[in-house]
Design an enzyme around this catalytic site. Structure first.
Site, PDB file in Angstrom:
ATOM      1  N   HIS A   1       3.083   7.325  -4.804  1.00 62.68           N
ATOM      2  CA  HIS A   1       3.751   8.573  -4.424  1.00 62.68           C
ATOM      3  C   HIS A   1       3.274   9.678  -5.360  1.00 62.68           C
ATOM      4  CE1 HIS A   1       7.751  10.572  -2.990  1.00 62.68           C
ATOM      5  NE2 HIS A   1       6.835  11.479  -3.271  1.00 62.68           N
TER       6      HIS A   1
ATOM      7  N   HIS B   1       2.873  11.003 -12.671  1.00 62.52           N
ATOM      8  CA  HIS B   1       2.599   9.560 -12.729  1.00 62.52           C
ATOM      9  C   HIS B   1       1.276   9.293 -12.008  1.00 62.52           C
ATOM     10  CE1 HIS B   1       4.947  10.161  -9.073  1.00 62.52           C
ATOM     11  NE2 HIS B   1       6.080  10.233  -9.757  1.00 62.52           N
TER      12      HIS B   1
ATOM     13  N   GLU C   1       2.989   7.844  -0.121  1.00 60.28           N
ATOM     14  CA  GLU C   1       4.213   8.588   0.144  1.00 60.28           C
ATOM     15  C   GLU C   1       4.087  10.009  -0.388  1.00 60.28           C
ATOM     16  OE1 GLU C   1       7.376   6.589  -1.871  1.00 60.28           O
ATOM     17  OE2 GLU C   1       7.442   4.928  -0.448  1.00 60.28           O
TER      18      GLU C   1
ATOM     19  N   THR D   1      13.228  11.887  -8.378  1.00 60.64           N
ATOM     20  CA  THR D   1      12.926  10.787  -7.467  1.00 60.64           C
ATOM     21  C   THR D   1      13.474  11.139  -6.087  1.00 60.64           C
ATOM     22  OG1 THR D   1      13.063   8.385  -7.134  1.00 60.64           O
ATOM     23  CG2 THR D   1      15.048   9.497  -7.974  1.00 60.64           C
TER      24      THR D   1
ATOM     25  N   HIS E   1      14.176   1.987  -1.965  1.00 60.09           N
ATOM     26  CA  HIS E   1      14.899   2.744  -2.996  1.00 60.09           C
ATOM     27  C   HIS E   1      16.039   1.903  -3.565  1.00 60.09           C
ATOM     28  CE1 HIS E   1      14.990   6.643  -5.071  1.00 60.09           C
ATOM     29  NE2 HIS E   1      16.220   6.262  -5.379  1.00 60.09           N
TER      30      HIS E   1
ATOM     31  N   GLY F   1       9.408  -0.347  -6.466  1.00 61.12           N
ATOM     32  CA  GLY F   1       8.648   0.011  -7.649  1.00 61.12           C
ATOM     33  C   GLY F   1       9.431  -0.133  -8.932  1.00 61.12           C
TER      34      GLY F   1
END
Length: 238
Positions: free
Chosen positions: A43, A50, A70, A101, A191, A214
């Protein structure tokens, strides 16, 4: 079979903390696949805090399972990246800039016209599309009209309520899944799914195609080892 796609953003976060290439995100993705994961998810965000855009390009060269990207398609840079990389799947998430997030799904009614156009753009290039939605039946129904191949149920509310009352926590997701199956929409989820709550979710929703995990998986791997952790999560999905 429900596939496990591992989101490797957190590995990139650790690497970026020192500004070098340890841990190596590319090597991690190769190993995660070798350990049994059936997909790699990334993502990339506009600030590249990141996963970087360069990472995505390099990962495309080595990922041999499903590659899922994503992000928010309202960022032109993201759209251009997806079109150039041509992953297996693009998951559209309505994140705001600098958002910590993902925390909600699309309003598929309000954004119907926009989603139709952007989904067509990706599907014309042979990229499977999935859109992030909350477990609300009206949002699932409207998602069908966008032309998307799949939806990804945002599972934070399930994870939050699981310990208190898992039966109540799963209900809206079961209802959303039944409708998605009726509408012939593929179903993903993600999630805050973890080793405590994943099996019950999978057992309750039999039409689940894929989960993307993740943070919990990478955190567990600090204690359990990465190879063992990937296999433990796979086991929960069987």
């Amino acid at each position: 079979m429900t596939k496990l796609s591992v989101n490797i953003n957190k590995i990139a976060t650790l690497r970026n903390a020192r500004g070098h290439n340890v841990p190596d995100v590319i090597e991690a993705a190769i190993n995660i696949e070798r350990f049994g994961a059936q997909g790699i998810t990334v993502h990339p965000r506009p600030d590249e805090r990141h996963i970087t855009y360069k990472d995505v390009v390099e990962l495309k060269k080595v990922v041999t399972t499903e590659f899922n990207i994503e992000g928010n398609p309202k960022e032109k840079k993201f759209v251009d990246l997806v079109l150039s990389v041509n992953p297996t799947q693009v998951t559209l998430v309505p994140d705001a800039q600098n958002q910590l997030t993902s925390n909600h799904g699309w309003d598929t009614i309000l954004n119907q016209s926009y989603l139709k156009d952007i989904i067509k753009l990706f599907k014309d290039e042979g990229i499977r599309t999935s859109i992030f939605v909350d477990p609300v039946e009206s949002m699932v129904a409207a998602a069908k009209d966008t032309g998307t191949d799949r939806i990804e149920l945002y599972t934070e509310s399930y994870a939050s309520l699981y310990e208190q009352n898992k039966t109540e926590a799963i209900k809206p997701f079961v209802n959303a899944a039944i409708l998605a199956e009726k509408l012939k929409l593929g179903l993903n989820a993600g999630h805050d799914l973890n080793l405590k709550n994943l099996k019950y979710f999978k057992q309750s929703i039999t039409c689940l195609s894929e989960v993307s995990i993740g943070h919990a998986l990478i955190s567990d791997s600090l204690y359990l080892g990465l190879e063992n952790t990937v296999q433990l999560y796979r086991r929960e999905l069987m």
